[in-house]
Design an enzyme around this catalytic site. Structure first.
Site, PDB file in Angstrom:
ATOM      1  N   ASP A  67      -0.269   4.451  -1.173  1.00  0.00           N
ATOM      2  CA  ASP A  67      -0.325   3.148  -1.836  1.00  0.00           C
ATOM      3  C   ASP A  67      -1.088   3.191  -3.151  1.00  0.00           C
ATOM      4  O   ASP A  67      -1.774   4.167  -3.460  1.00  0.00           O
ATOM      5  CB  ASP A  67      -0.943   2.086  -0.899  1.00  0.00           C
ATOM      6  CG  ASP A  67      -2.086   2.634  -0.049  1.00  0.00           C
ATOM      7  OD1 ASP A  67      -2.716   3.626  -0.464  1.00  0.00           O
ATOM      8  OD2 ASP A  67      -2.348   2.077   1.023  1.00  0.00           O
ATOM      9  N   ASN A 136      -8.307  -4.342  10.441  1.00  0.00           N
ATOM     10  CA  ASN A 136      -7.325  -5.260  11.033  1.00  0.00           C
ATOM     11  C   ASN A 136      -6.101  -4.526  11.577  1.00  0.00           C
ATOM     12  O   ASN A 136      -5.097  -5.148  11.894  1.00  0.00           O
ATOM     13  CB  ASN A 136      -6.896  -6.324  10.011  1.00  0.00           C
ATOM     14  CG  ASN A 136      -6.217  -5.717   8.784  1.00  0.00           C
ATOM     15  OD1 ASN A 136      -6.023  -4.503   8.716  1.00  0.00           O
ATOM     16  ND2 ASN A 136      -5.862  -6.548   7.828  1.00  0.00           N
ATOM     17  N   HIS A 138      -4.280  -2.298   9.905  1.00  0.00           N
ATOM     18  CA  HIS A 138      -3.238  -1.927   8.937  1.00  0.00           C
ATOM     19  C   HIS A 138      -3.146  -0.408   8.775  1.00  0.00           C
ATOM     20  O   HIS A 138      -4.129   0.317   8.963  1.00  0.00           O
ATOM     21  CB  HIS A 138      -3.399  -2.648   7.585  1.00  0.00           C
ATOM     22  CG  HIS A 138      -4.513  -2.176   6.704  1.00  0.00           C
ATOM     23  ND1 HIS A 138      -5.162  -3.022   5.813  1.00  0.00           N
ATOM     24  CD2 HIS A 138      -5.109  -0.979   6.527  1.00  0.00           C
ATOM     25  CE1 HIS A 138      -6.073  -2.345   5.141  1.00  0.00           C
ATOM     26  NE2 HIS A 138      -6.063  -1.109   5.559  1.00  0.00           N
ATOM     27  N   GLU A 143      -0.149  -4.980   6.174  1.00  0.00           N
ATOM     28  CA  GLU A 143      -1.062  -5.880   6.873  1.00  0.00           C
ATOM     29  C   GLU A 143      -0.401  -6.441   8.143  1.00  0.00           C
ATOM     30  O   GLU A 143       0.823  -6.350   8.308  1.00  0.00           O
ATOM     31  CB  GLU A 143      -1.442  -7.028   5.926  1.00  0.00           C
ATOM     32  CG  GLU A 143      -2.115  -6.571   4.626  1.00  0.00           C
ATOM     33  CD  GLU A 143      -3.555  -6.093   4.791  1.00  0.00           C
ATOM     34  OE1 GLU A 143      -3.903  -5.520   5.845  1.00  0.00           O
ATOM     35  OE2 GLU A 143      -4.342  -6.282   3.836  1.00  0.00           O
TER      36      GLU A 143
HETATM   37  C1  F6R Z   1      -5.581   3.958   1.874  1.00  0.00           C
HETATM   38  C2  F6R Z   1      -4.908   3.177   2.890  1.00  0.00           C
HETATM   39  C3  F6R Z   1      -5.633   2.274   3.832  1.00  0.00           C
HETATM   40  C4  F6R Z   1      -6.927   2.880   4.370  1.00  0.00           C
HETATM   41  C5  F6R Z   1      -7.635   1.893   5.291  1.00  0.00           C
HETATM   42  C6  F6R Z   1      -8.976   2.415   5.749  1.00  0.00           C
HETATM   43  O1  F6R Z   1      -4.669   4.707   1.124  1.00  0.00           O
HETATM   44  O2  F6R Z   1      -3.738   3.235   2.941  1.00  0.00           O
HETATM   45  O3  F6R Z   1      -4.797   1.966   4.906  1.00  0.00           O
HETATM   46  O4  F6R Z   1      -6.646   4.058   5.051  1.00  0.00           O
HETATM   47  O5  F6R Z   1      -7.821   0.672   4.637  1.00  0.00           O
HETATM   48  O6  F6R Z   1      -9.844   2.504   4.659  1.00  0.00           O
HETATM   49  P1  F6R Z   1     -11.220   3.264   4.742  1.00  0.00           P
HETATM   50  O7  F6R Z   1     -10.895   4.691   4.989  1.00  0.00           O
HETATM   51  O8  F6R Z   1     -11.870   3.071   3.404  1.00  0.00           O
HETATM   52  O9  F6R Z   1     -11.981   2.659   5.865  1.00  0.00           O
END
Ligand code: F6R
Length: 242
Positions: A67, A136, A138, A143
């Site tokens: 992303d 959450n 995701h 989401e």
């Molecule tokens: C990042 C991504 C997100 C993160 C998730 C966890 O490229 O796709 O899904 O993996 O938000 O983020 P952290 O690792 O910062 O807790």
């Protein structure tokens, strides 16, 4: 789903590094799917170390990131392109031309999404996808409520995700509210997936991913239906799994 329980973040990162390096060595022209955020940082540090020790080369590797924030160009310190360059790519022998991150400032974002999917198809799909997990549930920026068959698209970030990511910005108002994200349908086409989770903040979501109902309300739960998923998680992240 194979679950590898480790003590802490460091052990999670080392185990993940072992699996990634092994995959790169055993696969001809490996295609890796990569994530950003705090979770994979330790993994990337260890990969760089292995490379510097001469134990692995990334010359034949192609990468696709999950992303990118809409509105941030690749030179912006909070863009995911910048993150990947700084945390991994510039320290290893990968050709930068073989590293793909969605372009968050493309003039035609819809076309950018379609083209991203096409590029992944053209190289034959992702051999190994690294995922982190949102508090959450995701995966990538898909989401809760995102369709399981979603493809790469423009997505709106929830308040919870904006709050979770504000730590990287000066204020919450600066956190972009939209992103280009690989879809859930695109992600689960990867031949193999490693989900990383560390810390108590991930415990509730991770217990749902592992043992909850498979529901679009908890995007990561789809991983139960993939036949080659390894979860590497520490004790704190696994603390709510019975
Ligand atoms: C990042 C991504 C997100 C993160 C998730 C966890 O490229 O796709 O899904 O993996 O938000 O983020 P952290 O690792 O910062 O807790």
């Amino acid at each position: 789903m194979q679950i590898i329980k480790v003590k802490d973040y460091d052990e999670m990162s080392s185990k993940a590094c072992e699996l990634v390096v092994d995959k790169v060595k055993k696969t001809e022209d490996p295609i890796l799917g990569l994530a950003t955020g705090s979770t994979p940082e330790g993994l990337y540090e260890r990969i760089i170390k292995k490379y510097k020790q001469g134990k692995v080369s990334f010359k034949n590797v192609t990468t696709f990131n999950l992303d990118e924030y809409i509105g941030l160009d690749g030179d912006h310190p909070n863009s995911y392109r910048y993150f990947m360059n700084e945390k991994l790519f510039k320290h290893i022998d990968i050709s930068i031309d073989n590293t793909f991150v969605p372009n968050g400032i493309a003039s035609d974002l819809e076309a950018e999404c379609k083209n991203y999917e096409k590029l992944i198809q053209e190289v034959g799909g992702i051999d190994l996808q690294i995922l982190g997990l949102g508090t959450n549930g995701h995966i990538a920026f898909n989401e809760p409520g995102t369709a399981f068959d979603s493809r790469t698209s423009i997505v709106n970030l929830t308040k919870e995700t904006l709050e979770a990511n504000r730590r990287f910005f000066d204020s919450i108002d600066e956190v972009p509210t939209q992103a280009v994200s690989m879809g859930i349908g695109s992600i689960i086409e990867a031949k193999e997936i490693i989900l990383l989770a560390s810390g108590e903040s991930k415990a509730a979501a991770l217990s749902q991913v592992i043992a909850g109902n498979v529901t679009e309300d908890l995007p990561g739960s789809i991983l139960q239906q993939h036949d080659h998923v390894t979860v590497i998680a520490d004790e704190a992240a696994l603390s709510q799994v019975k």
